[in-house]
Design a protein around this motif. Structure first.
Motif, mmCIF file in Angstrom:
data_model
loop_
_atom_site.group_PDB
_atom_site.id
_atom_site.type_symbol
_atom_site.label_atom_id
_atom_site.label_comp_id
_atom_site.label_asym_id
_atom_site.label_seq_id
_atom_site.Cartn_x
_atom_site.Cartn_y
_atom_site.Cartn_z
ATOM 1 N N ARG A 34 0.675 -1.166 -0.031
ATOM 2 C CA ARG A 34 0.083 0.130 0.006
ATOM 3 C C ARG A 34 0.931 1.296 -0.034
ATOM 4 O O ARG A 34 1.959 1.084 0.729
ATOM 5 C CB ARG A 34 -0.827 0.046 1.256
ATOM 6 N N GLY A 35 0.413 2.249 -0.810
ATOM 7 C CA GLY A 35 1.070 3.591 -0.395
ATOM 8 C C GLY A 35 2.349 3.616 -1.170
ATOM 9 O O GLY A 35 2.656 2.899 -2.144
ATOM 10 N N ARG A 36 3.322 4.271 -0.606
ATOM 11 C CA ARG A 36 4.689 4.430 -0.905
ATOM 12 C C ARG A 36 5.568 3.211 -0.743
ATOM 13 O O ARG A 36 6.760 2.957 -1.385
ATOM 14 C CB ARG A 36 5.382 5.725 -0.038
ATOM 15 N N LEU A 37 4.975 2.272 0.125
ATOM 16 C CA LEU A 37 5.767 1.087 0.401
ATOM 17 C C LEU A 37 5.932 0.084 -1.019
ATOM 18 O O LEU A 37 6.483 -0.912 -1.106
ATOM 19 C CB LEU A 37 5.083 0.457 1.618
ATOM 20 N N ALA A 38 4.566 0.167 -1.731
ATOM 21 C CA ALA A 38 4.191 -0.971 -2.570
ATOM 22 C C ALA A 38 5.708 -0.981 -3.832
ATOM 23 O O ALA A 38 5.836 -2.012 -4.006
ATOM 24 C CB ALA A 38 2.776 -0.442 -3.273
ATOM 25 N N ARG A 39 5.911 0.161 -4.303
ATOM 26 C CA ARG A 39 6.903 0.305 -5.226
ATOM 27 C C ARG A 39 8.183 -0.246 -4.423
ATOM 28 O O ARG A 39 9.153 -1.137 -5.221
ATOM 29 C CB ARG A 39 7.388 1.653 -5.730
ATOM 30 N N ILE A 40 8.661 -0.195 -3.478
ATOM 31 C CA ILE A 40 9.578 -0.687 -2.637
ATOM 32 C C ILE A 40 9.645 -1.936 -2.476
ATOM 33 O O ILE A 40 10.639 -2.580 -2.634
ATOM 34 C CB ILE A 40 10.086 0.212 -1.386
ATOM 35 N N THR A 41 8.678 -2.400 -1.963
ATOM 36 C CA THR A 41 8.415 -3.986 -1.905
ATOM 37 C C THR A 41 8.671 -4.685 -3.276
ATOM 38 O O THR A 41 9.293 -5.816 -3.282
ATOM 39 C CB THR A 41 6.915 -4.319 -1.360
ATOM 40 N N VAL A 42 7.905 -4.384 -4.381
ATOM 41 C CA VAL A 42 8.257 -5.016 -5.621
ATOM 42 C C VAL A 42 9.679 -5.037 -6.004
ATOM 43 O O VAL A 42 10.277 -6.066 -6.263
ATOM 44 C CB VAL A 42 7.403 -4.224 -6.694
ATOM 45 N N LEU A 43 10.276 -3.938 -5.929
ATOM 46 C CA LEU A 43 11.771 -3.837 -6.292
ATOM 47 C C LEU A 43 12.638 -4.911 -5.313
ATOM 48 O O LEU A 43 13.328 -5.542 -5.821
ATOM 49 C CB LEU A 43 12.501 -2.548 -6.123
ATOM 50 N N MET A 44 12.317 -4.723 -3.964
ATOM 51 C CA MET A 44 12.972 -5.397 -3.067
ATOM 52 C C MET A 44 13.036 -6.857 -3.163
ATOM 53 O O MET A 44 13.735 -7.555 -3.136
ATOM 54 C CB MET A 44 12.389 -4.911 -1.677
ATOM 55 N N LEU A 45 11.760 -7.269 -3.331
ATOM 56 C CA LEU A 45 11.581 -8.859 -3.668
ATOM 57 C C LEU A 45 12.529 -9.162 -4.931
ATOM 58 O O LEU A 45 12.876 -10.206 -5.113
ATOM 59 C CB LEU A 45 10.029 -9.010 -3.975
#
Length: 439
Positions: free
Chosen positions: A250-261
């Motif tokens: 959700r929110g700003r964390l979504a993009r970080i999560t996809v890249l991180m995974l």
């Protein structure tokens, strides 16, 4: 000063003026050994895997299944333990996870057949996943802000130490059979009692759960001059959402999560695809088994200065710049290793690869734990670890299939190296976290 007169501060501010104390050294030792154990467990059987074939009548593909079994069990394990750590605490997660691992690993040493061995190794991975997931988040949440990057990278040195211990065990105990190596692994589970004695609960987690006085008590033992404040939390914690995996998307964390995974998958595939089959790859180049183990030991030694140099540089230049530089340098080392036509070239290429790839891992272990707020740090790190473990599970079988089809040393290494190139590309959009307070 009474509670009503105490200043109100974000919990992260209590770490800004905190010194690095002798208590931090003891905490570092406890969690360092835990990381050594994690490395040992994933590598110990690699170096005595030749004993598994005759014992169970299996070929390289079957050995790959046994070697991947721990990682296979850790994948669902981290997805359970991570959110659990956000709910019940970091310390009990580490303790019960490591203790359960020791019990199940001990039982696996007496497996009567291949199916039982694989099942018990899956179970030991399921148990080990807790301490594997929470070691770095817990350490980050106990460190002074200005020392967080450097100290956490040093914690990563536990990985090559575990490799060296696994190699030493294969040399000293391997002649007694794989059972003895596994029993030694099980004994390491007793280290859970050292963690319970020496490592406090995270003040971030305590403050997030409203346990203000307990958070202050831990901060006093850590030497924080701001230990008497009333602490506030922001973001997800304030809304009462703790350990909810969907908040990662959700929110700003979504993009970080996809890249991180994605980054965790390709980075670990590149690393693990090489390490699992390094003795076999070297024997394909004409080295004996004993020479290939010596080669692997020297490579592990080269990882240590890689970690140290990355630790010294990350505080000055930031997580992202150091990580990118080290990954690109590792790619060049991988190309050198893949195309080497002589034994000195093999050594030098792999030393460059080991130095920079593990220095990059040290930075990533820290950086990866700083993207999320306290309410999601355990959960976020568990997703990261799950992505790594999917790669750890796939890579041995994939590389084994390449070798089984006579792909060859150079072509196999170039495939592995391509994953390192993808790692660098995925890191570019991620945010810098050096010097920032944890949320």
């Amino acid at each position: 000063m009474t509670a009503t007169e105490a200043p109100t501060l974000p919990i992260g501010a209590a770490f800004d003026r905190m010194p690095f104390s002798r208590r931090h050294v003891l905490i570092a030792l406890a969690l360092f050994i835990a990381f050594v154990i994690e490395s040992w467990e994933q590598l110990a059987l690699v170096y005595v895997s030749g004993d598994l074939g005759p014992a169970f009548g299996i070929d390289e593909a079957g050995i790959g299944v046994v070697l991947s079994a721990v990682a296979f069990g850790m994948i669902p394990g981290v997805l359970v333990w991570g959110p659990l750590a956000d709910r019940i605490g970091r310390k009990p997660t580490a303790f019960w996870s490591l203790l359960a691992y020791g019990v199940i690993a001990f039982a696996s040493a007496f497996a009567p057949n291949l199916a039982t061995l694989v099942a018990l190794r899956v179970g030991s991975g399921l148990a080990l996943a807790g301490v594997y997931t929470i070691t770095f988040p817990l350490f980050l949440e106990l460190l002074p802000t200005r020392h967080r990057g450097r100290a956490a990278v040093y914690l990563s040195i536990g990985w090559p130490i575990g490799m060296l211990a696994a190699i030493a065990a294969s040399v000293t105990l391997g002649g007694l059979g794989w059972h003895v190596v596994v029993i030694a692994s099980a004994a390491a589970g007793l280290w859970a009692f050292a963690i319970r004695a020496w490592v406090p609960e995270s003040p971030y987690w305590l403050a997030a759960r409203g346990r203000q006085e307990e958070a202050r008590a831990v901060l006093r033992t850590l030497g924080s001059p701001d230990a008497e404040a009333t602490f506030t939390m922001a973001g997800t914690v304030a809304s009462g959402r703790v350990g909810n995996p969907m908040d990662l998307l959700r929110g700003r964390l979504a993009r970080i999560t996809v890249l991180m995974l994605a980054l965790n998958f390709v980075f670990n595939w590149g690393y693990w695809g090489l390490q699992t089959w390094l003795p076999t790859l070297l024997q394909a180049k004409g080295l004996s088994l004993s020479a290939s183990l010596g080669f692997a030991a020297l490579s592990a030694l080269m990882m240590i200065p890689g970690y140290v140099s990355a630790s010294l540089l990350t505080g000055r230049f930031g997580r992202k710049k150091v990580f990118l530089f080290y990954v690109v340098a590792a790619v060049l080392g991988g190309l050198w290793f893949a195309t080497a036509s002589s034994l000195p070239g093999l050594y030098l290429g792999n030393f460059v690869l080991s130095f920079f790839s593990l220095g990059a891992w040290g930075v990533w272990n820290t950086w990866n734990g700083e993207f999320y707020p306290t309410a999601l740090r355990g959960t976020g790190y568990s997703w990261a670890t799950a992505s790594q473990l999917v790669a750890t599970t796939v890579a041995p079988s994939a590389v084994g299939a390449l070798l089984a089809h006579a792909t060859g040393f150079t072509a196999t290494m170039l495939v592995i190296n391509a994953f390192m190139v993808a790692t660098a590309l995925l890191a570019v959009p991620l945010p810098e976290t050096e010097g920032r307070e944890l949320e």
